[in-house]
Scaffold this motif. Structure first.
Motif, mmCIF file in Angstrom:
data_model
loop_
_atom_site.group_PDB
_atom_site.id
_atom_site.type_symbol
_atom_site.label_atom_id
_atom_site.label_comp_id
_atom_site.label_asym_id
_atom_site.label_seq_id
_atom_site.Cartn_x
_atom_site.Cartn_y
_atom_site.Cartn_z
ATOM 1 N N THR A 137 -29.138 15.638 -31.070
ATOM 2 C CA THR A 137 -27.939 16.332 -31.525
ATOM 3 C C THR A 137 -26.958 16.349 -30.359
ATOM 4 O O THR A 137 -27.266 15.916 -29.246
ATOM 5 C CB THR A 137 -28.247 17.784 -31.937
ATOM 6 N N LYS A 138 -25.773 16.906 -30.603
ATOM 7 C CA LYS A 138 -24.851 17.110 -29.503
ATOM 8 C C LYS A 138 -25.441 18.129 -28.523
ATOM 9 O O LYS A 138 -26.303 18.937 -28.869
ATOM 10 C CB LYS A 138 -23.485 17.569 -30.012
ATOM 11 N N LYS A 139 -24.962 18.091 -27.290
ATOM 12 C CA LYS A 139 -25.598 18.829 -26.205
ATOM 13 C C LYS A 139 -25.664 20.324 -26.446
ATOM 14 O O LYS A 139 -26.685 20.966 -26.171
ATOM 15 C CB LYS A 139 -24.854 18.539 -24.894
ATOM 16 N N ASP A 140 -24.587 20.933 -26.956
ATOM 17 C CA ASP A 140 -24.572 22.384 -27.129
ATOM 18 C C ASP A 140 -24.850 22.786 -28.577
ATOM 19 O O ASP A 140 -24.367 23.801 -29.059
ATOM 20 C CB ASP A 140 -23.233 22.958 -26.668
ATOM 21 N N ALA A 141 -25.661 21.975 -29.271
ATOM 22 C CA ALA A 141 -25.940 22.235 -30.683
ATOM 23 C C ALA A 141 -26.663 23.559 -30.867
ATOM 24 O O ALA A 141 -27.466 23.987 -30.032
ATOM 25 C CB ALA A 141 -26.789 21.101 -31.249
ATOM 26 N N ASN A 142 -26.354 24.219 -31.988
ATOM 27 C CA ASN A 142 -27.113 25.416 -32.333
ATOM 28 C C ASN A 142 -28.244 25.024 -33.281
ATOM 29 O O ASN A 142 -28.439 23.857 -33.619
ATOM 30 C CB ASN A 142 -26.202 26.489 -32.935
ATOM 31 N N VAL A 143 -29.017 26.025 -33.717
ATOM 32 C CA VAL A 143 -30.175 25.748 -34.559
ATOM 33 C C VAL A 143 -29.753 25.134 -35.892
ATOM 34 O O VAL A 143 -30.439 24.252 -36.423
ATOM 35 C CB VAL A 143 -30.987 27.045 -34.778
ATOM 36 N N GLU A 144 -28.607 25.547 -36.431
ATOM 37 C CA GLU A 144 -28.163 24.975 -37.701
ATOM 38 C C GLU A 144 -27.884 23.486 -37.559
ATOM 39 O O GLU A 144 -28.246 22.693 -38.435
ATOM 40 C CB GLU A 144 -26.921 25.700 -38.207
ATOM 41 N N ASP A 145 -27.234 23.077 -36.460
ATOM 42 C CA ASP A 145 -27.003 21.649 -36.217
ATOM 43 C C ASP A 145 -28.328 20.896 -36.165
ATOM 44 O O ASP A 145 -28.448 19.776 -36.680
ATOM 45 C CB ASP A 145 -26.252 21.449 -34.896
ATOM 46 N N LEU A 146 -29.327 21.495 -35.519
ATOM 47 C CA LEU A 146 -30.627 20.853 -35.389
ATOM 48 C C LEU A 146 -31.327 20.727 -36.734
ATOM 49 O O LEU A 146 -31.906 19.686 -37.061
ATOM 50 C CB LEU A 146 -31.495 21.657 -34.412
ATOM 51 N N LEU A 147 -31.289 21.789 -37.548
ATOM 52 C CA LEU A 147 -31.973 21.755 -38.845
ATOM 53 C C LEU A 147 -31.439 20.629 -39.725
ATOM 54 O O LEU A 147 -32.188 20.038 -40.511
ATOM 55 C CB LEU A 147 -31.806 23.100 -39.554
ATOM 56 N N LYS A 148 -30.147 20.338 -39.610
ATOM 57 C CA LYS A 148 -29.559 19.286 -40.427
ATOM 58 C C LYS A 148 -30.124 17.909 -40.093
ATOM 59 O O LYS A 148 -29.986 16.981 -40.893
ATOM 60 C CB LYS A 148 -28.035 19.276 -40.247
ATOM 61 N N LYS A 149 -30.752 17.782 -38.928
ATOM 62 C CA LYS A 149 -31.317 16.504 -38.521
ATOM 63 C C LYS A 149 -32.769 16.331 -38.944
ATOM 64 O O LYS A 149 -33.324 15.246 -38.836
ATOM 65 C CB LYS A 149 -31.220 16.355 -36.993
ATOM 66 N N LEU A 150 -33.394 17.396 -39.406
ATOM 67 C CA LEU A 150 -34.807 17.318 -39.753
ATOM 68 C C LEU A 150 -35.000 16.711 -41.134
ATOM 69 O O LEU A 150 -34.237 17.012 -42.054
ATOM 70 C CB LEU A 150 -35.439 18.709 -39.710
ATOM 71 N N PRO A 151 -36.012 15.887 -41.310
ATOM 72 C CA PRO A 151 -36.244 15.269 -42.631
ATOM 73 C C PRO A 151 -36.596 16.309 -43.678
ATOM 74 O O PRO A 151 -37.410 17.200 -43.451
ATOM 75 C CB PRO A 151 -37.437 14.333 -42.357
ATOM 76 N N GLY A 152 -35.937 16.212 -44.834
ATOM 77 C CA GLY A 152 -36.206 17.100 -45.945
ATOM 78 C C GLY A 152 -35.476 18.421 -45.900
ATOM 79 O O GLY A 152 -35.583 19.223 -46.822
ATOM 80 N N VAL A 153 -34.717 18.687 -44.818
ATOM 81 C CA VAL A 153 -34.024 19.965 -44.652
ATOM 82 C C VAL A 153 -32.543 19.788 -44.961
ATOM 83 O O VAL A 153 -31.909 18.854 -44.469
ATOM 84 C CB VAL A 153 -34.198 20.519 -43.224
ATOM 85 N N GLU A 154 -31.986 20.704 -45.769
ATOM 86 C CA GLU A 154 -30.573 20.684 -46.106
ATOM 87 C C GLU A 154 -29.962 22.044 -45.793
ATOM 88 O O GLU A 154 -30.564 23.082 -46.052
ATOM 89 C CB GLU A 154 -30.353 20.363 -47.593
ATOM 90 N N VAL A 155 -28.745 22.031 -45.226
ATOM 91 C CA VAL A 155 -28.001 23.251 -44.922
ATOM 92 C C VAL A 155 -26.623 23.118 -45.543
ATOM 93 O O VAL A 155 -25.896 22.167 -45.250
ATOM 94 C CB VAL A 155 -27.869 23.481 -43.397
#
Length: 913
Positions: A137-155
């Motif tokens: 993710t980008k360097k200062d990403a928060n948890v929501e940014d990270l969750l969007k990258k996980l397989p099967g997870v939608e925000v």
């Protein structure tokens, strides 16, 4: 110069890709000791020079794996990880090959502490665990940014999270709540750099987890874990902004971690419709329940302050507590036009204009105790307290016209309402386990108290025209008290028929709810110029009791793949209402009904599952629907209850399927729900066509059904040293059949809608990200009554979100949304472009940032909308937040582990598979 540099980058990229090699590695994973095939072991390929992950997969039920990818490296490292075993590594040449059978050696107790898996994903029974550093993710990403990258997870844009189509209803940090029940406080305020693992599992209560029970599988829990050695120190951030038109925001958060102890502070305030805590992030800067894409109702100014304390005292006792104080002011103006259809083919029109101003103060506190006496006995205690003080000033003006466009009635009303409410809820749960076969006894006790006081001052004028004109003038003062007490208990005992496989549960539930409500209304006495003329018509004084007794039984079976259950309950419910002002409306009804259900769930493997559930339930009519009291508080809409109503009877069926292919990076989930209801309680309204006054009662009808369904398919493509592209297609649809009355004529209507959506998420590592999507909604209403014409509605939404990270310290984000609804009536805005933008520059060694954000750049924000029901269509719009620009400053600090920067290991692992 910029064009030359871009050209060089493109040429270099082409050269790099021309040298990449495709590889496919297959094999089988077994245990060394007994040669057991290991399902759900993680196998990944990583680069030798920086340990970045190229590709990964998990083994199937036969221990087989297939890792495919592309790389320019001539050699790669193959890594195998499995819980309870030592990791296996092997350096191999980059080519298609079968590596045969790989044996894993059991880890001893010391290894279990020392060894940490570098696998991007780990399967632990019913929990999926993601290694945060494997997802870029980008360097200062928060948890929501990270969750969007996980397989099967939608925000979604509001921060709501789903995993393979199932809603996430709980987010924890190290197994404990972070701040209350708002997940966006956690996901939008915690940054990726303090998180080590993300664990996703089915939601269970503490008691269910302790007793080893299966959950219903309908919701998911996300647990964020922090490294033990970094679980000491401070973490926090602050933000402030000042803008045009007097707009402002401020927010601050600080959390101290010290072993099992955690203390957190929150503070925030703004006048940009953000009820939560914001920190200057684009798309998230408008708070917890954000309205970053326009719409919403009114302008809200709010201040929020919170305190959270969590600690474990020894191995037996844990405490979780939080407190929030909130105050807000909201100002709103609403305009609406409604056309109401009548059974004889005519219709009438109502235009209304309302204004409201609300002031509120609230205090919320909760304290949870977890006491584990020993490995067989646990006590959970939850207490919640809420106090609200509200003052609402409201004005309303409306006028109605008949089918010939002749003014039939009009009204205007002004009111000031004050309310003061207090709630105190308590729950005690005791669980005692017996033996090793899975037997337990659980006792749950609840005691809830709800008290409220109200004061109202209402002045209204209602004019009725036509052959019998009438004018109703009201100048009234009311005060009231409502006391509600609920006491309940529930006992469950589990008999294991086959140890840890087949169980028989018996239980008994009891609850008694007593409500006392007194509302005294006084008309203005013209002689004394005081409110002393008691109105028996508009006053209430009653005592209402709701008593429920429910014996029940349940048979359940569960193994590694199957979970099935069958339950039955006998519900005895007694409703008793004693009206001290109108004894003739006293009411006592007793309802006796059976309820039952069946459930099946099949886990084909650790990545795919199927579930089916059937229930038969009864719904008891409300007191308002049963009580034969003629409510004339609104002279244009008079309501009388029906004491002869029967309970509703509903059969419901739900199914779901989900699957994620780790090798192909594809995900699929689908669901379907259907309910069929008889004796549904609906309003039966008779409209006087001369005065348009409504007389409403209630009746039971048969034949209602509701069917919903939907699904999603996504695929992610990743390129080494470049980026990724995620594509997703979703569709939702529903079909509802409603039975209604229109001026005494019973008819049915069917409402059908289908809403497909396609979206893409392209990320060029550390350079650019774009997320376009398009959604369209088709709606159709049909009727079996000739006087009503069928109706079709279509709306379109286009959304484009972009993020640019060049030059290095600069971040430019844009969110653009276009909405088009051609069905909106003339006079209301049918389409709008909505564009937000943020420009941020990192300072203070990336610990701070300054920026500017512009809300609604094109100044087209609107919330015009059309609502279509069985017998009316309404177009409305209300006050919305207008265009503004704001300068912002953000600063964050992190001393976790003593030196926050050392949180990252020297070798960075990045997912590039």
């Amino acid at each position: 110069m910029k064009k030359v540099l871009l050209l060089i980058c493109l040429i270099f990229t082409c050269i790099t890709y021309s040298q990449t090699k495709e590889f496919k590695i297959t094999g089988t994973i077994t245990s060394l000791e007994d040669n057991e095939l290991l399902e759900s072991a993680t196998v990944h390929a990583e680069r030798l020079k920086d340990s970045s992950i190229i590709s990964y997969t998990i083994t199937d039920a036969k221990g087989y794996f297939n890792v495919e990818g592309k790389t320019a490296d001539s050699q790669i490292k193959l890594v195998v990880s499995y819980i309870g075993y030592k990791p296996y590594t092997k350096i191999i040449n980059t080519k298609n090959q079968h590596v045969g059978n790989l044996n894993l050696e059991l880890a001893n107790a010391l290894d279990a502490v020392v060894i940490r898996s570098s696998a991007p994903i780990t399967i632990k029974k019913d929990t999926v665990e993601f290694n945060v550093k494997s997802f870029k993710t980008k360097k200062d990403a928060n948890v929501e940014d990270l969750l969007k990258k996980l397989p099967g997870v939608e925000v979604d844009d509001e921060g709501a999270i789903t995993v393979n189509g199932k809603s996430v209803n709980k987010i924890l940090v190290n197994g404990k709540p972070f701040f209350g029940n708002d997940p966006t406080i956690t996901t939008r305020n915690l940054t990726k750099d303090i998180i080590e693992k993300i664990q996703i599992s089915d939601t269970k209560t503490n008691a269910q987890a302790f007793a080893g029970e299966d959950s219903d599988g309908e919701n998911k829990t996300i647990n964020l874990t922090i490294k033990k050695e970094n679980n000491k120190g401070y973490f926090g951030k602050t933000a402030a902004g000042i803008g045009t038109d007097g707009r402002y925001e401020y927010a601050g958060m600080a959390t101290r971690f010290k072993g099992s102890e955690r203390i957190g502070l929150l503070a925030g305030g703004n006048n940009i419709n953000s009820p939560g805590f914001s920190f200057g992030n684009q798309r998230m800067q408008f708070g917890g329940n954000n309205r970053s894409f326009g719409g919403g109702q009114g302008i809200v100014t709010s201040n929020n302050y919170g305190l959270n304390y969590i600690n474990a005292f020894g191995k037996m006792f844990e405490l979780s507590s939080d407190y929030f104080y909130k105050n807000s002011e909201s100002d709103n103006k609403t305009t609406s036009n409604r056309e109401t259809f009548l059974a004889d083919g005519t219709s009438f029109f109502t235009n209304s204009y309302n204004t409201s101003f609300n002031e509120s103060d609230s205090h919320d506190a909760s304290v949870d105790f977890e006491i584990e006496i020993d490995s067989t006995f646990r006590i959970d205690i939850e207490s919640d307290f809420n106090a609200d003080i509200n003052k609402n000033t409201y004005t309303s003006n409306s006028e109605s016209f008949n089918n010939s466009n002749t003014l039939t009635n009009d009204s205007n009303s002004n009111s000031i309402a004050d309310s003061n409410s207090k709630k105190f809820n308590n729950e005690v749960n005791l669980t005692k386990m017996f033996g090793s076969r899975g037997a337990f006894l659980r006792v749950e006790l609840t005691a809830n108290i709800d008290k409220s006081e109200t004061e109202d001052l209402v002045k209204s004028e209602t004019n009725i025209y036509g052959d019998n004109p009438n004018q109703i003038l009201r100048d009234q003062y009311s005060d009231g008290n409502t006391d509600k007490t609920e006491i309940g208990s529930e006992v469950t005992y589990r008999f294991p028929i086959i140890s840890r496989l087949l169980y028989f549960d018996v239980g008994y539930e009891y609850s008694n709810t007593k409500t006392t409500k007194i509302r005294s209304t006084y008309n203005l006495d013209q002689n004394t110029n005081d409110y002393t003329d008691f109105s028996n018509l508009l006053s209430t004084d009653f005592e209402y009791q709701d008593n429920v007794k429910k014996p029940r039984a349940k048979l359940s079976f569960r193994n590694e793949k199957w979970s099935t259950s069958a339950d039955i309950a006998y519900v005895n419910r007694t409703l008793k209402n004693t009206d001290f002002l109108r004894p003739e409306t006293n009411l006592e009804r007793e309802f006796n009904n059976l309820e039952y259900g069946l459930g099946f769930r099949f886990r084909k493997n650790r990545t795919s599952s199927y579930r089916l559930k059937y229930n038969f339930r009864n719904g008891t009519p409300s007191l308002y629907q049963l009580q034969p009291f003629r409510d004339e508080s609104n002279p244009l809409n008079i309501v009388t209850g029906n004491p002869e109503l029967d309970p509703t009877k509903t059969h419901s069926i739900r199914f779901g399927v989900s699957n994620f292919n780790w090798q192909d990076r594809t995900g699929f989930w689908a669901f379907g729900n259907a309910s069929f209801t008889n004796d549904r309680v609906i309003a039966n309204t008779i409209i006087d066509q001369n005065t348009l006054i409504r007389e409403t009662s209630y009746a039971n009808v048969d034949g209602f059904y509701s069917i919903q369904g939907g699904g999603s398919y996504s695929v992610t493509k990743k390129w080494e040293d470049f980026g990724s592209l995620k594509s997703e297609f979703t569709v939702f649809g529903n079909l509802n059949k409603n039975i209604n009355f229109n001026n005494g004529v019973q008819y049915s209507s069917k409402a059908t809608s289908i809403s497909p959506r396609i979206g893409f998420d392209f990320m060029w590592d550390d350079v650019f990200e774009i997320r376009p999507s398009y959604a369209v909604s088709f709606n159709r209403n049909t009727y079996d009554i000739d006087s009503f014409s069928d109706k079709n509605f279509t709306s379109h939404d286009v959304l484009i979100s972009t993020s640019t990270f060049l030059p290095k310290k600069l971040e430019w984000r844009n969110d653009v949304k276009f909405n088009y609804n051609p069905n909106i009536a003339d006079g209301f805005q049918k389409s709008a472009w909505f564009w937000n933008a943020t420009l941020r520059y990192s300072i203070l060694k990336d610990q701070g940032a300054v920026g500017i954000k512009v809300y609604d750049i094109l100044n087209q924000n609107t919330n015009a909308r059309r609502v279509a029901t069985e017998d009316y269509i309404q177009d409305s719009s209300s006050t919305v937040l207008q265009q503004y620009a704001m300068l912002t400053f953000t600063w964050k600090f992190n001393s976790l582990g003593g030196e926050g920067k050392k949180f990252e290991p020297s070798r960075k692992r990045r997912y590039r598979g």
